[in-house]
Design a protein around this motif. Structure first.
Motif, short mmCIF file in Angstrom:
data_model
loop_
_atom_site.label_atom_id
_atom_site.label_comp_id
_atom_site.label_asym_id
_atom_site.label_seq_id
_atom_site.Cartn_x
_atom_site.Cartn_y
_atom_site.Cartn_z
N LEU A 131 0.82 -1.21 0.00
CA LEU A 131 0.00 0.00 0.00
C LEU A 131 0.85 1.27 0.00
O LEU A 131 0.43 2.32 -0.47
CB LEU A 131 -0.91 -0.01 1.23
CG LEU A 131 -2.32 0.51 1.07
CD1 LEU A 131 -3.00 -0.06 -0.15
CD2 LEU A 131 -3.14 0.20 2.31
N LEU A 132 2.07 1.16 0.55
CA LEU A 132 2.97 2.32 0.53
C LEU A 132 3.83 2.35 -0.73
O LEU A 132 4.04 3.41 -1.32
CB LEU A 132 3.91 2.27 1.75
CG LEU A 132 3.31 2.65 3.10
CD1 LEU A 132 4.33 2.41 4.21
CD2 LEU A 132 2.88 4.11 3.09
N SER A 133 4.31 1.15 -1.13
CA SER A 133 5.30 1.11 -2.21
C SER A 133 4.70 1.41 -3.58
O SER A 133 5.32 2.10 -4.39
CB SER A 133 5.98 -0.26 -2.26
OG SER A 133 6.55 -0.54 -1.01
N ALA A 194 -6.03 -1.52 -4.52
CA ALA A 194 -6.02 -0.34 -3.66
C ALA A 194 -4.78 0.53 -3.94
O ALA A 194 -4.87 1.76 -4.02
CB ALA A 194 -6.04 -0.76 -2.19
N GLY A 195 -3.64 -0.13 -4.12
CA GLY A 195 -2.40 0.60 -4.39
C GLY A 195 -2.47 1.41 -5.68
O GLY A 195 -1.93 2.52 -5.77
N MET A 196 -3.19 0.86 -6.68
CA MET A 196 -3.33 1.60 -7.95
C MET A 196 -4.34 2.73 -7.82
O MET A 196 -4.23 3.75 -8.50
CB MET A 196 -3.80 0.64 -9.05
CG MET A 196 -2.77 -0.38 -9.46
SD MET A 196 -3.32 -1.18 -10.97
CE MET A 196 -3.71 -2.78 -10.42
N LEU A 197 -5.35 2.53 -6.96
CA LEU A 197 -6.39 3.55 -6.85
C LEU A 197 -5.91 4.79 -6.09
O LEU A 197 -6.42 5.89 -6.31
CB LEU A 197 -7.64 2.97 -6.18
CG LEU A 197 -8.46 2.02 -7.06
CD1 LEU A 197 -9.67 1.48 -6.30
CD2 LEU A 197 -8.92 2.71 -8.35
N ILE A 198 -4.92 4.61 -5.21
CA ILE A 198 -4.44 5.78 -4.45
C ILE A 198 -3.86 6.85 -5.40
O ILE A 198 -4.29 8.01 -5.36
CB ILE A 198 -3.42 5.36 -3.37
CG1 ILE A 198 -4.16 4.56 -2.28
CG2 ILE A 198 -2.73 6.57 -2.75
CD1 ILE A 198 -3.24 3.91 -1.25
#
Lengths: 213, 174
Positions: A131-133, A194-198
């Motif tokens: 989620l951070l990377s 989720a990581g792409m949506l941020i």
């Protein structure tokens, strides 16, 4: 200045224009962005040490194919949204299809797993890093793509910004997949998405501010 | 009209001139219908949009319908203008009605209040000189480079950036 004087001013000495300027600009942005993301990944995270062994498993390639197909679709979205009056057409469908495919796989895997072990498949062991990377690795592409759009003419600014962010997030996820040790579809279906949506959300907020012309 | 633009994009300045002239009449009608309460803004917006069309003309894809491209740019500039005015009118609320009254007294409705010639003077020399030489005096790149003492590529970049800066000045000045 009267309007016909302005017309004369603009037309005088107007030279030929390169008609592929738009796609070349996006290609340049994507090239530099991908280079930046890969560099960040190699320096800060490192390629997973067992990549030789992992590359023999089909799930490794699914894990690459998922963000890769979102990257391609969002590149089309970003390119179309950079030009006035071009419709998105089939592009939203192409964006949703890989996500649906991964979610189908997620449901299939979860149903085939006994209840007590399901949570572990979803959470994995590294979800916080994912989620951070992914957003961190998306930064070079986000900046480069917004730069590319700035030189073109997006008219739907939030949507264009979101497309730039999604492209950045998807490419960030693709690069991150070379580091990430997780090999389960449910992990992809939740944390990669989720990581792409941020970055996509960040792009939607930035678009109306930075893309105005 | 599309053929004129396509020739213009290929470097035919006469065709491009004809295209812009015809485009300005369409834009004027388009904005006049949509800005019936603000006739003074029409000509300014026509000029702002022409400048935008020129600056972003590399985003036209010749396989695309011209109407869709022009309409999207015109609508974008119209919405941008209304949004800027809405923000300003909110800050100057008491003047609102008075401005409306003045707006209908339109002896100058066909003249642009926007003086691009004056804005041009505020550009830095490296952008202003190439525009004056090439666009107003009609010199070639080579001549403009000789007169200004700039390199040919600097002349081209100066014209390009100057027209973009002019478009940005119009936006912030409103």
């Amino acid at each position: 200045m009267k309007t016909d004087e302005l017309v004369t001013l603009l037309a005088t000495g107007a030279e030929a224009v390169e008609l592929d300027a738009s796609s070349r600009r996006h290609a340049t942005a994507l090239g530099w962005g991908a280079f930046g993301a890969t560099l960040l990944m190699v320096i800060l995270l490192g390629v997973r040490p067992d990549i030789d062994a992992a590359a023999r498993l089909p799930m490794f390639w699914i894990k690459l194919a998922f963000p890769a197909s979102v990257t391609v679709a969002s590149l089309f979205a970003a390119a179309r949204l950079s030009r006035p009056g071009v419709r998105l057409g089939w592009v939203p469908g192409a964006l949703v299809a890989p996500v649906l495919a991964v979610w189908l796989l997620t449901v299939y895997v979860l149903l085939a797993t006994p209840q007590p072990e399901r949570a572990e498949l979803i959470m994995g062991r590294t979800w916080e890093y994912c989620l951070l990377s992914v957003p961190m690795l998306s930064l070079p592409v986000l900046v480069a793509t917004l730069w590319a759009m700035k030189g073109l003419a997006p008219t739907r600014l939030a949507l264009a910004g979101a497309a730039a962010g999604l492209l950045a997030g998807a490419l960030g996820a693709l690069v991150y997949a070379l580091h990430c040790p997780e090999m389960e579809a449910p992990f992809l279906g939740v944390w990669y998405v989720a990581g792409m949506l941020i970055p996509a959300a960040a792009g939607a907020l930035l678009g109306p501010i930075v893309l105005r012309w | 009209m599309r053929a004129l633009l396509v020739c213009g994009l290929a470097g035919d300045a006469a065709a491009y001139h004809a295209f812009l002239t015809e485009l300005s009449t369409h834009l004027r009608a388009f904005f006049r219908r949509r800005l019936s309460g603000l006739p003074d803004e029409v000509e300014d917006l026509v000029q702002e949009t022409l400048l935008a069309v020129h600056n972003q003309r590399h985003t036209y894809d010749p396989t695309q319908p011209l109407t869709a491209w022009v309409y999207a740019i015109g609508k974008y500039k119209l919405v941008d203008l209304l949004r800027r005015r809405a923000g300003r009118d909110l800050r100057n609320d008491p003047l609102d009605e008075e401005l409306d009254v003045l707006a209908h007294n339109d002896a100058e409705a066909t003249a642009a209040r926007l003086d691009l010639a004056k804005l041009l003077l505020r550009l830095p020399a490296r952008q202003r000189l190439p525009i004056v030489c090439m666009k107003l005096e009609g010199m070639s790149v080579v001549e403009a480079a000789r007169v200004t003492g700039m390199s040919e590529s600097a002349v081209k970049v100066g014209v390009h950036r100057g027209l973009k800066a002019l478009a940005a000045m119009i936006r912030t000045r409103r």
